[in-house]
Design a protein around this motif. Structure first.
Motif, short mmCIF file in Angstrom:
data_model
loop_
_atom_site.label_atom_id
_atom_site.label_comp_id
_atom_site.label_asym_id
_atom_site.label_seq_id
_atom_site.Cartn_x
_atom_site.Cartn_y
_atom_site.Cartn_z
N ARG A 41 0.96 -1.25 0.05
CA ARG A 41 0.03 -0.06 -0.04
C ARG A 41 0.93 1.31 0.00
N LEU A 42 0.61 2.24 -0.98
CA LEU A 42 1.32 3.30 -0.82
C LEU A 42 0.41 4.40 -0.74
N SER A 43 0.90 5.51 -0.14
CA SER A 43 0.04 6.82 0.12
C SER A 43 1.12 8.03 0.26
N GLU A 44 0.70 9.29 -0.44
CA GLU A 44 1.48 10.10 -0.28
C GLU A 44 0.66 11.44 0.10
N PHE A 45 1.10 12.64 0.65
CA PHE A 45 0.36 13.58 0.71
C PHE A 45 1.07 14.61 -0.39
N LEU A 46 0.46 15.33 -1.20
CA LEU A 46 0.91 16.08 -2.22
C LEU A 46 1.19 17.76 -1.90
N GLY A 47 0.42 18.08 -0.95
CA GLY A 47 0.31 19.48 -0.74
C GLY A 47 -0.74 19.95 -1.55
N VAL A 48 -0.60 21.24 -2.30
CA VAL A 48 -1.66 21.75 -3.05
C VAL A 48 -1.64 21.18 -4.62
N SER A 49 -2.40 20.91 -5.15
CA SER A 49 -2.31 20.15 -6.42
C SER A 49 -3.76 20.25 -6.97
N THR A 50 -3.91 19.97 -8.42
CA THR A 50 -5.09 19.74 -9.07
C THR A 50 -5.61 18.32 -9.08
N PRO A 51 -6.66 17.98 -9.33
CA PRO A 51 -7.23 16.52 -9.35
C PRO A 51 -6.56 15.78 -10.54
N VAL A 52 -6.32 16.49 -11.77
CA VAL A 52 -5.58 15.71 -12.71
C VAL A 52 -4.13 15.39 -12.43
N GLN A 53 -3.41 16.46 -11.56
CA GLN A 53 -1.95 16.15 -11.35
C GLN A 53 -1.98 15.04 -10.17
N ALA A 54 -3.09 15.22 -9.24
CA ALA A 54 -2.76 14.34 -8.03
C ALA A 54 -3.15 12.77 -8.80
N GLU A 55 -4.06 12.65 -9.73
CA GLU A 55 -4.23 11.46 -10.44
C GLU A 55 -2.92 10.84 -11.06
N TYR A 56 -2.36 11.83 -11.71
CA TYR A 56 -0.69 11.58 -12.44
C TYR A 56 -0.08 10.99 -11.45
N ARG A 57 -0.04 11.65 -10.32
CA ARG A 57 0.97 11.28 -9.41
C ARG A 57 0.67 9.98 -8.82
N ALA A 58 -0.52 9.73 -8.45
CA ALA A 58 -0.83 8.23 -8.10
C ALA A 58 -0.61 7.24 -9.18
N VAL A 59 -0.78 7.48 -10.71
CA VAL A 59 -0.50 6.60 -11.77
C VAL A 59 0.94 6.50 -11.47
N LEU A 60 1.90 7.32 -11.37
CA LEU A 60 3.23 7.11 -11.30
C LEU A 60 3.73 6.51 -10.39
N SER A 61 2.96 6.68 -9.17
CA SER A 61 3.34 5.90 -7.78
C SER A 61 3.15 4.30 -8.04
N GLY A 62 2.03 4.22 -8.85
CA GLY A 62 2.02 2.76 -9.13
C GLY A 62 2.78 2.00 -10.05
N LEU A 63 2.70 3.00 -10.97
CA LEU A 63 3.97 2.57 -12.37
C LEU A 63 5.35 2.19 -11.58
N MET A 64 5.87 3.03 -10.81
CA MET A 64 6.95 2.77 -10.11
C MET A 64 7.23 1.71 -9.48
N ALA A 65 6.09 1.35 -8.37
CA ALA A 65 6.07 0.14 -7.67
C ALA A 65 6.02 -1.14 -8.62
N LEU A 66 5.30 -0.98 -9.56
CA LEU A 66 5.40 -2.23 -10.57
C LEU A 66 6.67 -2.36 -11.34
N THR A 67 7.36 -1.40 -11.61
CA THR A 67 8.56 -1.44 -12.21
C THR A 67 9.52 -2.03 -11.17
N GLU A 68 9.61 -1.75 -10.04
CA GLU A 68 10.34 -2.37 -9.06
C GLU A 68 10.29 -4.14 -8.99
N LEU A 69 9.18 -4.48 -9.34
CA LEU A 69 8.72 -5.72 -9.22
C LEU A 69 9.11 -6.56 -10.47
N ALA A 70 9.36 -5.88 -11.71
CA ALA A 70 9.73 -6.60 -12.72
C ALA A 70 8.64 -7.44 -13.37
#
Length: 143
Positions: free
Chosen positions: A39-68
């Protein structure tokens, strides 16, 4: 089986309370048997909804990349990043373009990747993790 076997998925959610507003991300990673492994969770400070979702997608992608994994799926309930990352529409806001390019770079490192648009209820744990990140302002919380 070793860590490079099988299929992994990431259910992701980015939330901003306002546009822009206080924002956070949540992601839940599952292995090929559907078992939750992270489970991953991150506070972003102030952001737009689209930026927040992109940051969530990136978080998931980076975690998946680590698993190869041999294959991977990212589940998102936000239509704008989904449409942009799948080529159905273009990203043009400079702050979003940077996140789009970072996401595309991560996506290119994962073989057999599917980005799937799902109903909000299918990412409910990720949604709760994003809410916890905002409510706690990033302070350590038990999930």
């Amino acid at each position: 089986s070793d860590s490079s076997d099988g299929h992994y998925s990431a259910a992701v959610f980015g939330e901003a309370r306002g546009n822009p507003g206080l924002a956070g991300t949540g992601a839940v990673i599952h292995d090929q048997s559907g078992r939750e492994i992270r489970r991953l969770s991150e506070f972003l400070g102030v952001s737009t909804p689209v930026q927040a979702e992109y940051r969530a997608v990136l978080s998931g992608l980076m975690a998946l990349t680590e698993l190869a994994p041999n294959s991977a799926t990212v589940l998102t309930s936000h239509e704008a990043p989904f449409r942009q990352l799948t080529g159905k529409s273009s990203a043009h806001i400079p702050e979003v373009m940077k996140l789009y390019v970072q996401s595309q770079t991560c996506m290119s490192q994962l073989p057999d990747l599917e980005l799937r648009l799902v109903e909000l209820g299918e990412v409910d744990i990720a949604e709760r993790l994003a809410a916890i990140a905002i409510d706690s302002r990033g302070r350590r919380q038990a999930f």
